[in-house]
Motif scaffolding. Structure first.
Motif, PDB file in Angstrom:
ATOM      1  N   ARG A  13      40.521  19.977   1.531  1.00  0.00           N
ATOM      2  CA  ARG A  13      41.296  19.938   2.778  1.00  0.00           C
ATOM      3  C   ARG A  13      40.375  19.784   3.980  1.00  0.00           C
ATOM      4  O   ARG A  13      40.677  19.037   4.915  1.00  0.00           O
ATOM      5  CB  ARG A  13      42.138  21.213   2.906  1.00  0.00           C
ATOM      6  CG  ARG A  13      43.360  21.260   1.981  1.00  0.00           C
ATOM      7  CD  ARG A  13      44.355  22.311   2.446  1.00  0.00           C
ATOM      8  NE  ARG A  13      43.814  23.660   2.324  1.00  0.00           N
ATOM      9  CZ  ARG A  13      43.949  24.433   1.262  1.00  0.00           C
ATOM     10  NH1 ARG A  13      44.617  23.984   0.203  1.00  0.00           N
ATOM     11  NH2 ARG A  13      43.445  25.655   1.231  1.00  0.00           N
ATOM     12  N   ALA A  14      39.252  20.494   3.975  1.00  0.00           N
ATOM     13  CA  ALA A  14      38.306  20.420   5.090  1.00  0.00           C
ATOM     14  C   ALA A  14      37.699  19.026   5.183  1.00  0.00           C
ATOM     15  O   ALA A  14      37.533  18.481   6.282  1.00  0.00           O
ATOM     16  CB  ALA A  14      37.215  21.474   4.920  1.00  0.00           C
ATOM     17  N   LEU A  15      37.364  18.432   4.025  1.00  0.00           N
ATOM     18  CA  LEU A  15      36.784  17.092   4.028  1.00  0.00           C
ATOM     19  C   LEU A  15      37.797  16.068   4.515  1.00  0.00           C
ATOM     20  O   LEU A  15      37.469  15.176   5.307  1.00  0.00           O
ATOM     21  CB  LEU A  15      36.301  16.736   2.622  1.00  0.00           C
ATOM     22  CG  LEU A  15      35.664  15.345   2.456  1.00  0.00           C
ATOM     23  CD1 LEU A  15      34.475  15.177   3.392  1.00  0.00           C
ATOM     24  CD2 LEU A  15      35.241  15.125   1.012  1.00  0.00           C
ATOM     25  N   SER A  16      39.030  16.199   4.072  1.00  0.00           N
ATOM     26  CA  SER A  16      40.079  15.288   4.523  1.00  0.00           C
ATOM     27  C   SER A  16      40.290  15.418   6.029  1.00  0.00           C
ATOM     28  O   SER A  16      40.462  14.412   6.734  1.00  0.00           O
ATOM     29  CB  SER A  16      41.383  15.600   3.780  1.00  0.00           C
ATOM     30  OG  SER A  16      42.440  14.780   4.239  1.00  0.00           O
ATOM     31  N   ARG A  45      47.377  20.151  16.512  1.00  0.00           N
ATOM     32  CA  ARG A  45      47.430  18.709  16.218  1.00  0.00           C
ATOM     33  C   ARG A  45      47.385  18.444  14.714  1.00  0.00           C
ATOM     34  O   ARG A  45      48.165  17.632  14.189  1.00  0.00           O
ATOM     35  CB  ARG A  45      46.268  17.988  16.897  1.00  0.00           C
ATOM     36  CG  ARG A  45      46.186  16.498  16.551  1.00  0.00           C
ATOM     37  CD  ARG A  45      45.003  15.839  17.241  1.00  0.00           C
ATOM     38  NE  ARG A  45      44.885  14.450  16.859  1.00  0.00           N
ATOM     39  CZ  ARG A  45      45.543  13.436  17.426  1.00  0.00           C
ATOM     40  NH1 ARG A  45      46.394  13.687  18.405  1.00  0.00           N
ATOM     41  NH2 ARG A  45      45.380  12.200  17.021  1.00  0.00           N
ATOM     42  N   TYR A  46      46.466  19.117  14.027  1.00  0.00           N
ATOM     43  CA  TYR A  46      46.253  18.809  12.606  1.00  0.00           C
ATOM     44  C   TYR A  46      47.017  19.741  11.659  1.00  0.00           C
ATOM     45  O   TYR A  46      47.027  19.491  10.454  1.00  0.00           O
ATOM     46  CB  TYR A  46      44.751  18.861  12.295  1.00  0.00           C
ATOM     47  CG  TYR A  46      43.950  17.826  13.059  1.00  0.00           C
ATOM     48  CD1 TYR A  46      44.078  16.469  12.770  1.00  0.00           C
ATOM     49  CD2 TYR A  46      43.082  18.200  14.083  1.00  0.00           C
ATOM     50  CE1 TYR A  46      43.368  15.509  13.478  1.00  0.00           C
ATOM     51  CE2 TYR A  46      42.359  17.259  14.792  1.00  0.00           C
ATOM     52  CZ  TYR A  46      42.503  15.911  14.492  1.00  0.00           C
ATOM     53  OH  TYR A  46      41.798  14.971  15.196  1.00  0.00           O
ATOM     54  N   GLU A  47      47.599  20.784  12.212  1.00  0.00           N
ATOM     55  CA  GLU A  47      48.416  21.712  11.421  1.00  0.00           C
ATOM     56  C   GLU A  47      47.649  22.240  10.205  1.00  0.00           C
ATOM     57  O   GLU A  47      48.093  22.123   9.058  1.00  0.00           O
ATOM     58  CB  GLU A  47      49.722  21.035  10.975  1.00  0.00           C
ATOM     59  CG  GLU A  47      50.599  20.590  12.153  1.00  0.00           C
ATOM     60  CD  GLU A  47      51.893  19.944  11.694  1.00  0.00           C
ATOM     61  OE1 GLU A  47      51.937  19.467  10.541  1.00  0.00           O
ATOM     62  OE2 GLU A  47      52.856  19.910  12.480  1.00  0.00           O
ATOM     63  N   VAL A  48      46.490  22.815  10.480  1.00  0.00           N
ATOM     64  CA  VAL A  48      45.650  23.391   9.422  1.00  0.00           C
ATOM     65  C   VAL A  48      45.283  24.815   9.804  1.00  0.00           C
ATOM     66  O   VAL A  48      45.462  25.243  10.955  1.00  0.00           O
ATOM     67  CB  VAL A  48      44.357  22.571   9.212  1.00  0.00           C
ATOM     68  CG1 VAL A  48      44.676  21.178   8.687  1.00  0.00           C
ATOM     69  CG2 VAL A  48      43.544  22.494  10.503  1.00  0.00           C
ATOM     70  N   ALA A  49      44.746  25.530   8.832  1.00  0.00           N
ATOM     71  CA  ALA A  49      44.286  26.887   9.096  1.00  0.00           C
ATOM     72  C   ALA A  49      42.987  26.841   9.901  1.00  0.00           C
ATOM     73  O   ALA A  49      42.231  25.876   9.838  1.00  0.00           O
ATOM     74  CB  ALA A  49      44.054  27.625   7.779  1.00  0.00           C
ATOM     75  N   ARG A  50      42.732  27.901  10.630  1.00  0.00           N
ATOM     76  CA  ARG A  50      41.523  27.979  11.459  1.00  0.00           C
ATOM     77  C   ARG A  50      40.262  27.828  10.598  1.00  0.00           C
ATOM     78  O   ARG A  50      39.308  27.146  10.991  1.00  0.00           O
ATOM     79  CB  ARG A  50      41.494  29.309  12.210  1.00  0.00           C
ATOM     80  CG  ARG A  50      40.499  29.360  13.352  1.00  0.00           C
ATOM     81  CD  ARG A  50      40.623  30.678  14.105  1.00  0.00           C
ATOM     82  NE  ARG A  50      41.967  30.871  14.638  1.00  0.00           N
ATOM     83  CZ  ARG A  50      42.362  30.436  15.828  1.00  0.00           C
ATOM     84  NH1 ARG A  50      41.510  29.780  16.612  1.00  0.00           N
ATOM     85  NH2 ARG A  50      43.601  30.652  16.257  1.00  0.00           N
ATOM     86  N   ALA A  51      40.253  28.454   9.422  1.00  0.00           N
ATOM     87  CA  ALA A  51      39.080  28.373   8.551  1.00  0.00           C
ATOM     88  C   ALA A  51      38.824  26.937   8.095  1.00  0.00           C
ATOM     89  O   ALA A  51      37.673  26.500   8.003  1.00  0.00           O
ATOM     90  CB  ALA A  51      39.261  29.281   7.338  1.00  0.00           C
ATOM     91  N   THR A  52      39.890  26.195   7.836  1.00  0.00           N
ATOM     92  CA  THR A  52      39.747  24.791   7.412  1.00  0.00           C
ATOM     93  C   THR A  52      39.172  23.946   8.530  1.00  0.00           C
ATOM     94  O   THR A  52      38.288  23.107   8.314  1.00  0.00           O
ATOM     95  CB  THR A  52      41.108  24.222   6.971  1.00  0.00           C
ATOM     96  OG1 THR A  52      41.622  25.007   5.905  1.00  0.00           O
ATOM     97  CG2 THR A  52      40.973  22.777   6.522  1.00  0.00           C
ATOM     98  N   LEU A  53      39.676  24.150   9.750  1.00  0.00           N
ATOM     99  CA  LEU A  53      39.167  23.403  10.899  1.00  0.00           C
ATOM    100  C   LEU A  53      37.691  23.694  11.119  1.00  0.00           C
ATOM    101  O   LEU A  53      36.886  22.769  11.324  1.00  0.00           O
ATOM    102  CB  LEU A  53      39.961  23.763  12.152  1.00  0.00           C
ATOM    103  CG  LEU A  53      39.438  23.159  13.471  1.00  0.00           C
ATOM    104  CD1 LEU A  53      39.454  21.639  13.418  1.00  0.00           C
ATOM    105  CD2 LEU A  53      40.241  23.674  14.658  1.00  0.00           C
TER     106      LEU A  53
END
Length: 246
Positions: A13-16, A45-53
């Protein structure tokens, strides 16, 4: 097994996300120094978790795409990946491949003559001026400690003068990877004179657009240089590339 599977999913997910951020940087025509949106804006904007960002941003920072500015008002700032970023990543791969200096010298022997030939075909007036200035510095510093660095600079300029950024990137990268090796050895006065003679021939061939002569002169230069290093210090050319030496 479940924690490992979850870790792999988070990494993907982080790489994507990192790839999406790069595409948005390009679409927004951002230049080095431009700030990206603050963290909360990017999360929305990206609708991801803080850790993923944060993992995605750390990945981009390691690749030289951004740098993270600390302090009040800080955040991700657009950068431009440099040759050193590529060389550092490549050195890590070569470290685990157990590649040595001999392998890098053989790679240089394989591509340097064609690089010179392409430079003879495509070098601009600015390229020729930079090469001529560098060669004059080489002549002035023939007996100086700066000779090896100026020598590498001449080859770097030639790589970028080829008109193919891949040649420029590979040439400069190889010099970064081999700098520590060559600095520990150095060239004798006789070898420096030989190098200058062939570099003069390369420069003149590039200036006149003689591809065959440029290829031949560079081939003789790099093969002679490799033989010189192998004969003078066989243990040096057997040394492996180590990550972190750039």
């Amino acid at each position: 097994m479940q924690p490992q599977v979850e870790t792999v999913k988070k990494t993907k997910r982080a790489l994507s996300l990192a790839q999406n951020i790069v595409r948005d940087i390009e679409a927004g025509a951002h230049s080095p120094g431009d700030r990206l949106p603050h963290e909360d804006e990017m999360l929305a904007r990206y609708e991801v978790a803080r850790a993923t960002l944060r993992e995605a941003l750390r990945f981009l920072e390691l690749q030289g795409v951004i740098h993270l500015q600390l302090g009040r008002g800080g955040g991700p700032v657009v950068a431009r990946p440099q040759t050193g970023d590529f060389a550092n990543s490549l050195s890590l791969i070569l470290h685990f491949m157990e590649a040595d200096l001999r392998g890098l010298l053989e790679l240089r022997e394989a591509i340097a003559p064609d690089v010179a030939a392409y430079a003879a075909l495509r070098a601009t007036t600015g390229d020729l001026s930079a090469l001529a200035d560098c060669f004059k510095e080489l002549e002035r510093n023939e007996a100086d400690n700066n000779f090896e660095e100026l020598n590498r600079r001449f080859h770097d300029l030639l790589g970028w003068a080829s008109g193919n950024p891949l040649f420029g990137l590979l040439t400069s990268t190889m010099h970064l990877l081999t700098r520590e090796f060559s600095n520990s050895l150095g060239y004798s006065a006789q070898e420096r004179a030989v190098q200058l003679r062939f570099l003069r021939s390369v420069l003149e061939s590039v200036r006149t657009g003689d591809q065959a002569a440029a290829r031949q002169a560079m081939s003789r230069l790099v093969s002679g240089s490799a033989s010189y290093l192998a004969e003078r210090s066989p243990e040096l050319v057997s040394q492996r590339v180590k990550w972190g030496q750039i």
